[in-house]
Write a protein that holds these residues in place. Structure first.
Motif: not given
Length: 222
Positions: A71, A73-75, A101, A105-106, A108-110, A112-113
């Motif tokens: 995470v 990259e996003h957190a 986060v 947007e961040k 949702q990215a977390c 999914q990751a």
């Protein structure tokens, strides 16, 4: 802070999430938990609280080292929260982690990751801005992705930071939890209600307003 609804493409129950039990099955299990004599055979208490374990911070570090690369990259951070994060405090043997986060947007990215790593996404579970996951293997843990500034995160951090600074208060809270677990070993809702009453009073002492305290009480009862 008022509850917000986040428009996410990843929904609870989608892809990696495990199916939820039906309401009837859930109610039946709850009845058996409160009436274990009708379940037949040996019944392990549902609520188990243990004296503080010095390995809990090490377990958190193990989990953080596993989750952070997924995470980063996003957190903004991963926080050790809950009772296992407070030295000397009795707790369930489960590590609580909040991935923090900034923005949908961040978030949702977390989500999914983490799903790509085998976690199952459980949605907000009635607490706006705090997104829950199950899975992940040992050490046993509860994982949340929390939006910065939302109530679930502020509540977790405020209680943790206060109890870390006030060991006598942590000791009294631990004694309460041990007593509640002994009184309600098969009734997690009653155990939770006793904990919530204590925490609401603590949050009131820390300056949380009445509307926020009512939201904490409501969300913890669901």
């Amino acid at each position: 802070m008022a509850a917000q609804s986040w428009n996410l493409n990843v929904q609870a129950g989608h892809q990696c999430a495990l199916p939820h039990p039906g309401h009837a099955d859930h109610a039946h299990r709850g009845y058996l938990q409160e009436h274990p004599e009708e379940a037949g055979g040996d019944v392990t208490p549902v609520v188990q609280v243990w004296p503080y374990d010095a390995d809990w911070p090490l377990h958190f570090q193990t989990l953080k080292e596993r989750i952070w690369p997924v995470v980063a990259e996003h957190a903004l951070s991963i926080e050790h929260v809950g009772s296992t994060a407070v030295p000397g405090l009795a707790a369930k043997d489960i590590i609580d982690l909040d991935v923090v986060v900034l923005g949908a947007e961040k978030l949702q990215a977390c989500i999914q990751a983490l799903c790509a790593q085998g976690y199952s996404y459980e949605g907000e579970r009635g607490i706006a801005g705090r997104h829950a996951f199950v899975g992940g293997g040992a050490p046993r843990h509860h994982l949340y992705v929390c939006l910065l500034g939302t109530l679930g995160l502020r509540n977790h951090l405020a209680v943790r930071d206060f109890l870390r600074l006030h060991p006598l208060r942590a000791k009294s809270y631990g004694e309460l939890k041990m007593a509640l677990a002994k009184e309600h070993p098969f009734a997690p809702a009653k155990y939770g209600a006793g904990k919530t009453a204590y925490l609401v009073e603590l949050l009131k002492e820390l300056g949380f307003d009445e509307a926020t305290l009512d939201e904490v009480t409501r969300s913890n009862a669901e």
